[in-house]
Design a protein around this motif. Structure first.
Motif, short mmCIF file in Angstrom:
data_model
loop_
_atom_site.label_atom_id
_atom_site.label_comp_id
_atom_site.label_asym_id
_atom_site.label_seq_id
_atom_site.Cartn_x
_atom_site.Cartn_y
_atom_site.Cartn_z
N LYS A 137 -11.31 -11.76 -3.68
CA LYS A 137 -10.73 -12.11 -2.56
C LYS A 137 -10.77 -13.71 -2.22
N ILE A 138 -9.90 -14.68 -2.03
CA ILE A 138 -10.12 -16.02 -2.05
C ILE A 138 -9.66 -16.35 -0.75
N ASP A 139 -8.95 -15.52 0.15
CA ASP A 139 -8.48 -15.90 1.55
C ASP A 139 -8.46 -14.74 2.39
N ARG A 140 -7.98 -14.90 3.41
CA ARG A 140 -7.77 -13.54 4.39
C ARG A 140 -6.35 -13.00 4.46
N ASP A 141 -5.70 -13.59 3.73
CA ASP A 141 -4.44 -13.14 3.69
C ASP A 141 -4.07 -11.70 3.24
N SER A 142 -3.35 -11.06 4.23
CA SER A 142 -3.41 -9.45 4.09
C SER A 142 -2.04 -8.93 3.54
N GLN A 143 -1.31 -9.76 2.96
CA GLN A 143 -0.16 -9.45 2.30
C GLN A 143 -0.02 -8.62 1.35
N ALA A 144 -1.26 -8.66 0.45
CA ALA A 144 -1.55 -7.72 -0.73
C ALA A 144 -1.46 -6.18 -0.15
N GLY A 148 1.16 -3.25 -0.85
CA GLY A 148 0.82 -2.48 -1.77
C GLY A 148 0.17 -2.65 -3.14
N ALA A 149 0.20 -4.05 -3.48
CA ALA A 149 -0.22 -4.62 -4.62
C ALA A 149 -1.75 -3.97 -4.49
N ASP A 160 -8.13 -13.89 12.52
CA ASP A 160 -6.68 -14.09 12.02
C ASP A 160 -6.65 -12.79 11.01
N SER A 161 -7.21 -11.70 11.06
CA SER A 161 -7.22 -10.46 10.41
C SER A 161 -5.98 -9.91 11.01
N MET A 278 -11.09 -2.31 4.35
CA MET A 278 -9.70 -2.45 5.30
C MET A 278 -8.94 -1.85 4.02
N TRP A 279 -7.75 -1.22 4.88
CA TRP A 279 -6.57 -0.66 4.07
C TRP A 279 -5.19 -0.44 4.80
N HIS A 280 -4.19 -0.33 4.33
CA HIS A 280 -2.92 -0.17 5.29
C HIS A 280 -2.68 1.02 5.68
N PRO A 281 -2.22 1.06 7.16
CA PRO A 281 -2.02 2.59 7.77
C PRO A 281 -1.00 3.50 6.75
N ARG A 282 -0.31 2.74 5.97
CA ARG A 282 0.64 4.07 5.48
C ARG A 282 -0.24 4.82 4.34
N MET A 283 -1.53 4.24 3.99
CA MET A 283 -2.24 4.98 2.95
C MET A 283 -3.11 6.11 3.73
#
Length: 304
Positions: A137-144, A148-149, A160-161, A278-283
């Motif tokens: 993890k090199i940044d706080r970007d949650s796009q991954a 689903g990557a 900024d989360s 942390m995880w995405h709600p779809r999971m």
């Protein structure tokens, strides 16, 4: 727009009627199968004929015979109904031992070194065919996580989360000082004067000129002499191990990396922070994903 689309959908309950009529080949037989009266089944057959644009069953002597379209539909409707039943029921219980899946974890610096071996052993003992892929993890970007990557991510929740992410605290961590075992200031590093007198390697992340250690020192009107900046804890400790530099790093994230070095409590109020999962709600409802989250929590809790 969505309301109009739903209004235009055919009555999917007719699939059950169609399956019964075509399987039984008679209105009376289909009625008995579905627990309907013959008149109700006749009305249902009339609706089917209207929807499909085909008579489906035609008189042949004393019985009914299917049309070519009905013969084709008879082969198709059964699998469709079975698929619908499988979709609209709870997922089968997870067979952890037979699970074969690759999970990608985006983790902060030091997580793999300190928790990776235990997590791998914990997972392998329950699900030998599961593979874990660790990415830094090199940044706080949650796009991954959104795309689903990445399945799971660890880190510190900030302003900024991404607000939609599911979050669960794993553990608290605290900054400590680290120097090589024979550092010339080894007897003075536990004092504020000795700490500030030394040369330091600092973490520089996301373009921030000052980290939490420097902010804590500034509150006391002091500052440390930084001669090197790096992007990760492991690199900072490698430099400190091979030089006279002093590194200030999180204790729990660097336990294995500090072996053989001199670790000491910072001589001022050391910054603390919470590391979360942390995880995405779809999971959220995915049984295998939920199992893995439990594995991560168990391993982190066991290291307390």
């Amino acid at each position: 727009m969505c309301y109009r689309i739903l209004m235009n959908l055919p009555d999917l309950n007719l699939l059950i009627t169609l399956d019964a009529v075509l399987s039984e080949g008679s209105v009376a037989g289909a009625a008995r199968r579905l627990g309907l009266s013959p008149s109700a089944m006749s009305r249902a057959l009339a609706r089917l004929r209207e929807v499909t644009g085909d008579p489906l069953l035609v008189r042949a002597g004393r019985g009914l015979t299917p049309t070519p379209r009905a013969v084709l539909l008879r082969e198709q409707v059964g699998p469709v109904l079975l698929a619908a039943q499988q979709l609209l029921q709870p997922a089968a219980a997870l067979d952890v031992a037979g699970l074969a899946r690759t999970f990608t974890l985006r983790v902060s610096d030091g997580f793999v070194d300190n928790f990776g071996p235990t997590l791998l052993a914990h997972v392998a003992a329950q699900a030998p065919a599961v593979r874990l892929s660790f990415v830094q993890k090199i940044d706080r970007d949650s796009q991954a996580l959104r795309s689903g990557a990445v399945d799971l991510e660890t880190g510190v929740i900030g302003a900024d989360s991404a607000p939609e992410l599911r979050v669960q605290a794993l553990f608290r961590d605290q900054f400590i000082g680290v120097a090589r075992a024979d550092h010339p200031l080894i007897g003075q590093l536990h004092t504020l004067e000795g700490y500030c007198q030394g040369s330091h390697v600092a973490l520089a992340r996301q373009g921030m000129p000052h980290g939490p250690v420097d902010v804590a020192l500034q509150a006391l009107g002091r500052q440390r002499r930084i001669v090197a900046q790096v992007s990760g804890f492991a690199t900072a400790l490698a430099l400190a191990r091979a030089s006279e530099l002093i590194a200030s790093v999180p204790a729990r994230h660097t336990g294995q990396l500090r072996d053989g070095m001199h670790s000491f409590a910072l001589p001022f109020a050391a910054p603390t922070f919470t590391v979360s999962l942390m995880w995405h709600p779809r999971m959220e409802g995915d049984a295998a994903h939920r199992w893995l989250r439990g594995c991560v929590r168990a391993v982190c809790a066991a290291s307390l």
